[in-house]
Design a protein around this motif. Sequence first.
Motif, PDB file in Angstrom:
ATOM      1  N   PHE A 167      -5.812  -3.236   1.579  1.00 24.16           N
ATOM      2  CA  PHE A 167      -5.751  -2.279   2.689  1.00 24.16           C
ATOM      3  C   PHE A 167      -6.246  -2.905   3.973  1.00 24.16           C
ATOM      4  CE2 PHE A 167      -5.763   1.781   4.716  1.00 24.16           C
ATOM      5  CZ  PHE A 167      -6.924   1.863   5.465  1.00 24.16           C
ATOM      6  N   ASN A 168      -7.243  -3.770   3.883  1.00 18.08           N
ATOM      7  CA  ASN A 168      -7.875  -4.274   5.091  1.00 18.08           C
ATOM      8  C   ASN A 168      -7.055  -5.315   5.845  1.00 18.08           C
ATOM      9  OD1 ASN A 168      -8.169  -6.337   3.304  1.00 18.08           O
ATOM     10  ND2 ASN A 168     -10.378  -6.530   3.477  1.00 18.08           N
ATOM     11  N   ASN A 178     -10.598   2.310   1.702  1.00 16.30           N
ATOM     12  CA  ASN A 178      -9.132   2.285   1.797  1.00 16.30           C
ATOM     13  C   ASN A 178      -8.596   3.523   2.504  1.00 16.30           C
ATOM     14  OD1 ASN A 178      -9.229  -0.093   0.366  1.00 16.30           O
ATOM     15  ND2 ASN A 178      -7.578   0.452  -1.039  1.00 16.30           N
ATOM     16  N   ASN A 215     -12.462   0.488   5.679  1.00 14.99           N
ATOM     17  CA  ASN A 215     -11.769  -0.394   4.744  1.00 14.99           C
ATOM     18  C   ASN A 215     -12.384  -0.365   3.350  1.00 14.99           C
ATOM     19  OD1 ASN A 215      -9.883  -1.136   6.646  1.00 14.99           O
ATOM     20  ND2 ASN A 215     -10.957  -3.015   7.241  1.00 14.99           N
ATOM     21  N   VAL A 253       0.839  -1.188   0.000  1.00 12.58           N
ATOM     22  CA  VAL A 253       0.000   0.000   0.000  1.00 12.58           C
ATOM     23  C   VAL A 253       0.876   1.242   0.000  1.00 12.58           C
ATOM     24  CG1 VAL A 253      -1.965  -1.084   1.155  1.00 12.58           C
ATOM     25  CG2 VAL A 253      -0.169  -0.019   2.514  1.00 12.58           C
TER      26      VAL A 253
END
Length: 124
Positions: A29-30, A77, A74, A2
């Motif tokens: 992202f999560n 993001n 999430n 990321v």
Amino acid sequence: QVQPVESGGGLVQAGGSLRLSCAASGRTFNIYTMGWFRQAPGKEREFVAAISWGGGITDYAGSVKGRFTISRENAKNTAYLQMNSLKPEDTAVYYCAARLGSGLPISYAEYDYWGQGTQVTVDS
């Protein structure tokens, strides 16, 4: 991986509020722990807050506890840092960081990806 990008910094009067945002590119992202750090001129980078990948666990530096709130969406993001009751000593460049791994470390060395930072200035 990321790539965090911070926004939302600026100049505010003491006692005021700001909300920082951290938009992160990437599809995963999560799975990242997200953290906020800050660095004032002539000082080391210090931990401000962190949030687990699911958002259910948070941690704060003692100096901001009760005034700052970290959160994340999430689906967007994005992570946030809501800063209330700001003080002149909160003046710093604020950085967003991402960590792939468990726990909410307070050491900046434990985070893998960093944004460029956003300036927060609190005027007395």
